[in-house]
Write a protein that holds these residues in place. Sequence first.
Motif, short mmCIF file in Angstrom:
data_model
loop_
_atom_site.label_atom_id
_atom_site.label_comp_id
_atom_site.label_asym_id
_atom_site.label_seq_id
_atom_site.Cartn_x
_atom_site.Cartn_y
_atom_site.Cartn_z
N SER A 2 0.81 -1.21 0.00
CA SER A 2 0.00 0.00 0.00
C SER A 2 0.84 1.26 0.00
O SER A 2 0.60 2.16 -0.78
CB SER A 2 -0.96 0.01 1.19
OG SER A 2 -0.26 0.14 2.39
N ARG A 3 1.82 1.34 0.84
CA ARG A 3 2.59 2.59 0.95
C ARG A 3 3.42 2.88 -0.29
O ARG A 3 3.51 4.01 -0.72
CB ARG A 3 3.47 2.57 2.18
CG ARG A 3 2.65 2.64 3.43
CD ARG A 3 3.52 2.71 4.63
NE ARG A 3 2.68 2.56 5.80
CZ ARG A 3 2.95 3.08 6.96
NH1 ARG A 3 4.04 3.76 7.13
NH2 ARG A 3 2.13 2.90 7.96
N GLY A 32 -5.14 0.79 3.06
CA GLY A 32 -4.16 1.22 4.06
C GLY A 32 -3.33 0.06 4.55
O GLY A 32 -3.68 -1.12 4.40
N ALA A 33 -2.22 0.39 5.16
CA ALA A 33 -1.23 -0.60 5.58
C ALA A 33 -1.78 -1.59 6.60
O ALA A 33 -1.43 -2.77 6.58
CB ALA A 33 0.01 0.09 6.14
N GLU A 34 -2.64 -1.15 7.52
CA GLU A 34 -3.14 -2.06 8.54
C GLU A 34 -3.97 -3.19 7.93
O GLU A 34 -3.95 -4.31 8.41
CB GLU A 34 -3.92 -1.32 9.62
CG GLU A 34 -5.16 -0.62 9.16
CD GLU A 34 -4.92 0.78 8.60
OE1 GLU A 34 -5.91 1.40 8.21
OE2 GLU A 34 -3.78 1.25 8.53
N PHE A 35 -4.67 -2.91 6.84
CA PHE A 35 -5.47 -3.94 6.21
C PHE A 35 -4.60 -4.94 5.44
O PHE A 35 -4.93 -6.11 5.34
CB PHE A 35 -6.53 -3.33 5.30
CG PHE A 35 -7.62 -2.65 6.07
CD1 PHE A 35 -8.64 -3.40 6.63
CD2 PHE A 35 -7.60 -1.29 6.28
CE1 PHE A 35 -9.64 -2.80 7.37
CE2 PHE A 35 -8.59 -0.68 7.03
CZ PHE A 35 -9.62 -1.42 7.58
N ALA A 37 -1.62 -5.86 6.44
CA ALA A 37 -1.10 -6.73 7.50
C ALA A 37 -2.16 -7.71 7.97
O ALA A 37 -1.87 -8.89 8.20
CB ALA A 37 -0.59 -5.88 8.67
N LEU A 38 -3.39 -7.26 8.11
CA LEU A 38 -4.47 -8.16 8.53
C LEU A 38 -4.72 -9.24 7.48
O LEU A 38 -4.96 -10.41 7.82
CB LEU A 38 -5.76 -7.37 8.78
CG LEU A 38 -5.76 -6.51 10.03
CD1 LEU A 38 -7.02 -5.64 10.07
CD2 LEU A 38 -5.66 -7.36 11.28
#
Length: 57
Positions: A2-3, A32-35, A37-38
């Motif tokens: 994402s980033r 986004g980055a958190e998704f 990782a999830l």
Amino acid sequence: MSRGGAVIAEPFRRELERLTLFPVEVIISTLGAEFVALGAARLALEVMAGLLHVPNS
């Protein structure tokens, strides 16, 4: 991914193509980055569950 987005997606795809026997889909996340990782954690859990599966249990 994402980033880094489109900046690194294509070089990453080419490198994966060179290193893997089977095609790997590379997708740029808009969530986004958190998704990201999830999603990776979820996939890892599914793989582990498949490896630990005991038939007829």
